[in-house]
Motif scaffolding. Structure first.
Motif, short mmCIF file in Angstrom:
data_model
loop_
_atom_site.label_atom_id
_atom_site.label_comp_id
_atom_site.label_asym_id
_atom_site.label_seq_id
_atom_site.Cartn_x
_atom_site.Cartn_y
_atom_site.Cartn_z
N HIS B 43 38.66 45.22 48.29
CA HIS B 43 37.84 44.04 48.01
C HIS B 43 38.54 43.14 46.98
O HIS B 43 39.25 43.63 46.11
CB HIS B 43 36.46 44.47 47.55
N SER B 45 37.50 41.71 44.49
CA SER B 45 37.11 42.01 43.11
C SER B 45 38.03 43.06 42.48
O SER B 45 38.05 43.21 41.26
CB SER B 45 35.67 42.51 43.08
N ASN B 46 38.76 43.78 43.31
CA ASN B 46 39.65 44.82 42.77
C ASN B 46 40.97 44.26 42.24
O ASN B 46 41.73 44.98 41.59
CB ASN B 46 39.93 45.89 43.84
N LYS B 77 37.15 38.25 40.35
CA LYS B 77 36.52 39.46 39.78
C LYS B 77 35.10 39.69 40.31
O LYS B 77 34.59 40.82 40.26
CB LYS B 77 36.51 39.39 38.25
N ASP B 78 34.46 38.64 40.80
CA ASP B 78 33.07 38.77 41.28
C ASP B 78 32.97 39.03 42.79
O ASP B 78 31.87 39.21 43.31
CB ASP B 78 32.28 37.49 40.94
N PHE B 80 33.07 41.25 45.17
CA PHE B 80 33.04 42.64 45.62
C PHE B 80 32.57 42.79 47.06
O PHE B 80 32.61 43.88 47.63
CB PHE B 80 32.17 43.50 44.68
N ARG B 114 42.96 47.37 41.17
CA ARG B 114 42.24 48.60 40.81
C ARG B 114 41.95 49.37 42.11
O ARG B 114 41.47 48.78 43.07
CB ARG B 114 40.93 48.18 40.13
#
Lengths: 326, 140
Positions: B43, B45-46, B77-78, B80, B114
């Motif tokens: 995703h 966001s990762n 970052k948002d 997801f 991440r």
């Protein structure tokens, strides 16, 4: 042939071709496997579909149609619990349960009998309820650097027994039984310019009391950079090895195993895995009387050798040859 | 695979091409594709860190186009619920009012992600390095 073991192949085995070649399709994989007499496959949701965790119906329909054309069925759906999906906050157990339910739904849409995923211990009871509701079995992967006989695996077994779980079991990955670093791995590091003295140091001291963190600190102090960091991470992680295979640990968990990942890295010309003791592992599993599937899972993309077709063929041949003796 | 630092061998800068973006027949910027160096999709966001360098000069303002949507870098970052499939490139779009001249450029993208299923502690995850550098050509 008295055993009740069936062979399947995880489509993950074709990772390098799938990732690098836009034209490489399900059809190519199904055609190859059909030629090998394989008719059951495992599919990885987050790898093979363009939307995840919720799969597009159009993509599901297309892959089911192709599978039908080649006489394939999906035995297992490989899901994830992406607990770190949101930035700065771990998923709550409620959110994790929801993710697992979505993966169960995807598995059912594809006709799978098993979902392989990660389940936190505290969710076993709730996932058991879902598995019962959807009539599916859920497998928890036991993977290197974990071992069958270690504490983490035992905790799952204790909980499965205590809660009288029936629909959840274990999925041991044969990568837990690697006995030495793979030659292809060493060659990869050398090609990328690793300091060979540092590589030797990592290998020689792998079991001399270092953790991944302390080994990297030591190697960094000796002049290591990115490639040495990668070697430390892989050799303490998914490409870790043991001085002795944990056969006793495997025997103890066999009653809880519902499926196996026949992980491998290199089958040589004589049809032997060069670092994993397949003969002994298959003998233990067959002698126990395991009824179920071992899925071929080639992880050769770690070395980028572009040889999945040949390696899968050799792996199937090797397994058939070994299993024919039991 | 439980590994704290991961870097597979796939090329992220795969098609070696930079494309100018035009408006009213005038170059206003440029774009290029970037694939994930991993075995599965993740995703948006990762994505934890992105740095873009063209001929060693850092590009500070860019947007990202994927899944028929466009996002600003500070929105990543948002995201997801926005999946970056392994078969789909991100398109980095740089609107600088000028675009780029025909020729070869050294492109470097530092991109760390991440790994959301490989947790080592509360809010502590494995790191995937999908950085890449390549000499890329401008044709249009």
């Amino acid at each position: 042939m008295d055993h009740n073991i069936q062979l399947a192949v995880s489509l993950y085995s074709y990772t390098q071709q799938w990732v690098e070649r836009n034209e490489f399709s399900f059809e190519e994989m199904f055609m190859h496997l059909s030629g090998l007499g394989i008719h059951q496959v495992e599919i990885v949701g987050a790898q093979m579909f363009n939307t995840y965790p919720v799969l597009k119906q159009e993509e599901v329909d297309q892959v089911l149609r192709l599978a039908n054309d080649y006489g394939m069925s999906f035995c297992t759906y490989d899901g994830y619990t992406d607990m770190g999906k949101k930035s700065g906050i771990d998923m709550s157990t409620r959110e994790m349960l929801r993710e697992i339910e979505v993966d169960i739904q995807s598995a059912k849409r594809l006709g799978c009998q098993i979902l392989k995923t990660h389940i936190p211990l505290e969710l076993l009871k709730d996932v058991e309820k879902l598995a019962k509701l959807y009539d599916i079995r859920v497998g928890i992967e036991i993977h290197a650097p974990e071992l069958p006989g270690n504490e983490k695996t035992q905790k799952y077994i204790d909980e499965i027994q205590r809660l009288q779980i029936e629909h959840i079991g274990l999925v041991p990955d044969f990568g837990m039984f690697i006995l030495k670093p793979n030659k292809a791995l060493i060659n990869k590091y050398i090609e990328k310019g690793i300091n060979e003295e540092l590589l030797d140091f990592i290998i020689e001291n792998r079991f001399n009391g270092y953790s991944e963190t302390t080994m990297w600190e030591k190697v960094r102090d000796l002049g290591g950079s990115d490639i040495e960091k990668l070697a430390v991470s892989e050799m303490f992680g998914y490409l870790s090895w043991s001085r002795e295979a944990d056969y006793e640990g495997l025997k103890k968990i066999l009653p809880y195993c519902i499926y196996f990942h026949g992980k491998f890295y290199n089958i040589d010309e004589s049809r032997m895995e060069t670092t994993i003791p397949y003969e002994e592992l298959l003998q233990i599993i067959a002698n126990y009387g395991f009824k179920g599937i071992i899925a071929t899972e080639y992880e050769g993309h770690s070395f980028m050798l572009d040889d999945a077709m040949e390696q899968i063929e050799r792996h199937i041949e090797m397994e058939r040859e070994i299993l024919a003796r039991f | 695979m439980a590994t704290k630092y991961m870097r597979l061998g796939f090329k992220s800068l795969r098609n070696n091409q930079i494309s100018n973006i035009y408006s009213n027949n005038k170059k206003i910027g440029y774009s290029f594709e970037f694939y994930l160096n991993f075995y599965r999709g993740l995703h948006l966001s990762n994505i934890e860190n992105v740095e873009i360098y063209i001929n060693d000069c850092q590009v500070n303002e860019y947007s990202i186009r994927i899944n028929e949507k466009q996002f600003e870098s500070d929105e990543l970052k948002d995201l997801f619920a926005e999946f970056w499939s392994i078969k789909t490139p991100l398109i980095f779009e740089i609107i600088d009012g000028e675009g780029v001249k025909k020729g070869n450029y050294k492109v470097e993208v530092v991109l760390h992600i991440r790994c959301p299923y490989m947790q080592f502690g509360p809010n502590l995850y494995a790191n995937i390095d999908s950085s890449d550098r390549e000499i890329m050509e401008v044709k249009n």
